[in-house]
Design an enzyme around this catalytic site. Sequence first.
Site, mmCIF file in Angstrom:
data_model
loop_
_atom_site.group_PDB
_atom_site.id
_atom_site.type_symbol
_atom_site.label_atom_id
_atom_site.label_comp_id
_atom_site.label_asym_id
_atom_site.label_seq_id
_atom_site.Cartn_x
_atom_site.Cartn_y
_atom_site.Cartn_z
ATOM 1 N N ASN A 278 1.497 19.391 -21.782
ATOM 2 C CA ASN A 278 1.185 18.524 -22.929
ATOM 3 C C ASN A 278 1.387 19.255 -24.259
ATOM 4 O O ASN A 278 1.035 18.716 -25.317
ATOM 5 C CB ASN A 278 -0.250 17.989 -22.823
ATOM 6 C CG ASN A 278 -0.407 17.093 -21.600
ATOM 7 O OD1 ASN A 278 0.543 16.435 -21.191
ATOM 8 N ND2 ASN A 278 -1.583 17.091 -20.998
ATOM 9 N N LYS B 165 3.793 11.506 -11.667
ATOM 10 C CA LYS B 165 2.928 10.637 -12.470
ATOM 11 C C LYS B 165 3.604 9.282 -12.594
ATOM 12 O O LYS B 165 4.747 9.205 -13.032
ATOM 13 C CB LYS B 165 2.735 11.205 -13.876
ATOM 14 C CG LYS B 165 1.637 12.244 -14.017
ATOM 15 C CD LYS B 165 1.450 12.611 -15.481
ATOM 16 C CE LYS B 165 0.388 13.681 -15.654
ATOM 17 N NZ LYS B 165 0.321 14.162 -17.063
ATOM 18 N N GLU C 137 11.704 18.033 -24.922
ATOM 19 C CA GLU C 137 10.885 18.361 -23.736
ATOM 20 C C GLU C 137 11.402 19.645 -23.066
ATOM 21 O O GLU C 137 10.629 20.409 -22.489
ATOM 22 C CB GLU C 137 10.899 17.206 -22.716
ATOM 23 C CG GLU C 137 10.169 15.938 -23.163
ATOM 24 C CD GLU C 137 8.638 16.035 -23.101
ATOM 25 O OE1 GLU C 137 8.091 17.097 -22.760
ATOM 26 O OE2 GLU C 137 7.984 15.022 -23.440
ATOM 27 N N HIS D 73 1.893 12.410 -29.811
ATOM 28 C CA HIS D 73 1.509 11.033 -29.486
ATOM 29 C C HIS D 73 1.004 10.296 -30.722
ATOM 30 O O HIS D 73 1.283 9.110 -30.917
ATOM 31 C CB HIS D 73 0.440 11.006 -28.384
ATOM 32 C CG HIS D 73 1.022 11.174 -27.010
ATOM 33 N ND1 HIS D 73 0.323 11.722 -25.958
ATOM 34 C CD2 HIS D 73 2.252 10.890 -26.526
ATOM 35 C CE1 HIS D 73 1.093 11.758 -24.883
ATOM 36 N NE2 HIS D 73 2.274 11.254 -25.202
ATOM 37 N N ARG E 262 -1.505 22.005 -15.363
ATOM 38 C CA ARG E 262 -0.547 20.952 -15.733
ATOM 39 C C ARG E 262 -0.711 20.525 -17.194
ATOM 40 O O ARG E 262 0.225 20.027 -17.818
ATOM 41 C CB ARG E 262 -0.668 19.758 -14.775
ATOM 42 C CG ARG E 262 0.444 18.748 -14.987
ATOM 43 C CD ARG E 262 0.552 17.727 -13.869
ATOM 44 N NE ARG E 262 1.653 16.838 -14.133
ATOM 45 C CZ ARG E 262 2.199 16.029 -13.250
ATOM 46 N NH1 ARG E 262 1.749 16.004 -12.014
ATOM 47 N NH2 ARG E 262 3.204 15.245 -13.579
ATOM 48 N N HIS F 150 2.153 17.505 -27.505
ATOM 49 C CA HIS F 150 1.974 16.073 -27.270
ATOM 50 C C HIS F 150 0.777 15.455 -27.988
ATOM 51 O O HIS F 150 0.734 14.248 -28.171
ATOM 52 C CB HIS F 150 1.879 15.781 -25.767
ATOM 53 C CG HIS F 150 3.214 15.811 -25.074
ATOM 54 N ND1 HIS F 150 4.013 16.938 -25.053
ATOM 55 C CD2 HIS F 150 3.904 14.861 -24.406
ATOM 56 C CE1 HIS F 150 5.123 16.671 -24.388
ATOM 57 N NE2 HIS F 150 5.088 15.413 -23.982
ATOM 58 N N GLU G 252 -3.471 17.399 -12.518
ATOM 59 C CA GLU G 252 -3.799 17.832 -13.888
ATOM 60 C C GLU G 252 -5.283 18.150 -14.071
ATOM 61 O O GLU G 252 -5.962 17.593 -14.927
ATOM 62 C CB GLU G 252 -3.329 16.782 -14.912
ATOM 63 C CG GLU G 252 -3.211 17.389 -16.313
ATOM 64 C CD GLU G 252 -2.570 16.445 -17.331
ATOM 65 O OE1 GLU G 252 -1.569 15.784 -17.001
ATOM 66 O OE2 GLU G 252 -3.071 16.393 -18.449
ATOM 67 N N ARG H 55 0.816 -1.227 0.000
ATOM 68 C CA ARG H 55 0.000 0.000 0.000
ATOM 69 C C ARG H 55 0.843 1.268 0.000
ATOM 70 O O ARG H 55 0.391 2.336 0.396
ATOM 71 C CB ARG H 55 -0.988 0.021 1.170
ATOM 72 C CG ARG H 55 -1.915 -1.194 1.159
ATOM 73 C CD ARG H 55 -2.992 -1.098 2.216
ATOM 74 N NE ARG H 55 -3.878 -2.243 2.125
ATOM 75 C CZ ARG H 55 -3.667 -3.390 2.755
ATOM 76 N NH1 ARG H 55 -2.621 -3.521 3.554
ATOM 77 N NH2 ARG H 55 -4.501 -4.389 2.623
ATOM 78 N N HIS I 72 9.575 8.906 -28.232
ATOM 79 C CA HIS I 72 8.705 9.960 -27.689
ATOM 80 C C HIS I 72 9.262 11.369 -27.938
ATOM 81 O O HIS I 72 8.565 12.245 -28.440
ATOM 82 C CB HIS I 72 8.512 9.711 -26.191
ATOM 83 C CG HIS I 72 7.667 10.739 -25.507
ATOM 84 N ND1 HIS I 72 6.300 10.809 -25.690
ATOM 85 C CD2 HIS I 72 7.988 11.752 -24.668
ATOM 86 C CE1 HIS I 72 5.817 11.814 -24.974
ATOM 87 N NE2 HIS I 72 6.821 12.405 -24.349
ATOM 88 N N LYS J 70 8.753 22.883 -14.402
ATOM 89 C CA LYS J 70 7.791 21.783 -14.253
ATOM 90 C C LYS J 70 7.354 21.645 -12.792
ATOM 91 O O LYS J 70 6.165 21.459 -12.498
ATOM 92 C CB LYS J 70 8.370 20.464 -14.782
ATOM 93 C CG LYS J 70 7.355 19.333 -14.605
ATOM 94 C CD LYS J 70 7.593 18.103 -15.418
ATOM 95 C CE LYS J 70 6.429 17.129 -15.163
ATOM 96 N NZ LYS J 70 6.572 15.868 -15.840
HETATM 97 N N1 GLY Z 1 4.628 14.610 -18.813
HETATM 98 C C1 GLY Z 1 3.672 15.594 -18.490
HETATM 99 C C2 GLY Z 1 3.342 15.664 -17.034
HETATM 100 O O1 GLY Z 1 4.074 15.167 -16.216
HETATM 101 O O2 GLY Z 1 2.324 16.195 -16.682
#
Ligand code: GLY
Length: 255
Positions: free
Chosen positions: A229, A134, A175, A236, A225, A232, A221, A112, A246, A211
Amino acid sequence: MERILIGDSSEILIGRGWPSEIVPPSSHRTRLALITQAGASAWADEVATCLAGIDVEMHIIPDGEGAKTLEAVADVYEWLASIGLGRTDTIVAVGGGAATDSGGFIAATWMRGVEVVYVPTTLLGAVDAAIGGKTGINVGGKNLVGVFRHPSRVVVNVDILAALPDRLLSQGAAEIIKVGLLAEPWIVDDYRQHGLGVDLERIVTAAIAVKAGIVERDFTEQGARGLLNLGHTIGHGVEFGAGIPHGEAVAIGLV
Ligand code: GLY
């Protein structure tokens, strides 16, 4: 070393070489589970050497996105059970974005939730995947299973990044330039002027700081946030349609 905080319990250390302590101090930790990919195992060995005095166990996960399958994750759970990794212990993920995405997910779900530390070994991973909490694995689609959860520490050793081949530096640059376009135009100018010969430590620190600031405002997000993107949506499509890396797809998306 530069130190950037996200909230009061997640820190990012950026500098040349290793910090004096790769994992935050803990009086309850009895062992460390080091998860890495074959391509990063030399760095993982260095990390293990720096952690001398702590009981460190190492496990190699599949390369690239192969680390983000349910099967690969289940293998790691079995291994964690076999070494008896407990709730007060720590997982250290050493590698590119797939290693930290998967390692973060495993740490968030093992017993957990146990502490996790990231050591990104690609530029793309250092400025993006490892930052912002993330985590994710690919089940039914890319990153469809995951949680938002910060590592307690991210260690960015710029010497590792500086030694990367140009193609990996270009992928990370996409990036970083994205962040430059969003918030720090001097980054774009620096890349225009110096190409891949930019001052990596300065530029990585600046990109991570931007960031981190966005993630602090909008961890899950709901709004701001989404700025990250940029490039992206098309990227993508190109990444999966053309099967290219990527960072290269994001570069096309940004254009
Ligand atoms: N890669 C985009 C983010 O971390 O929100």
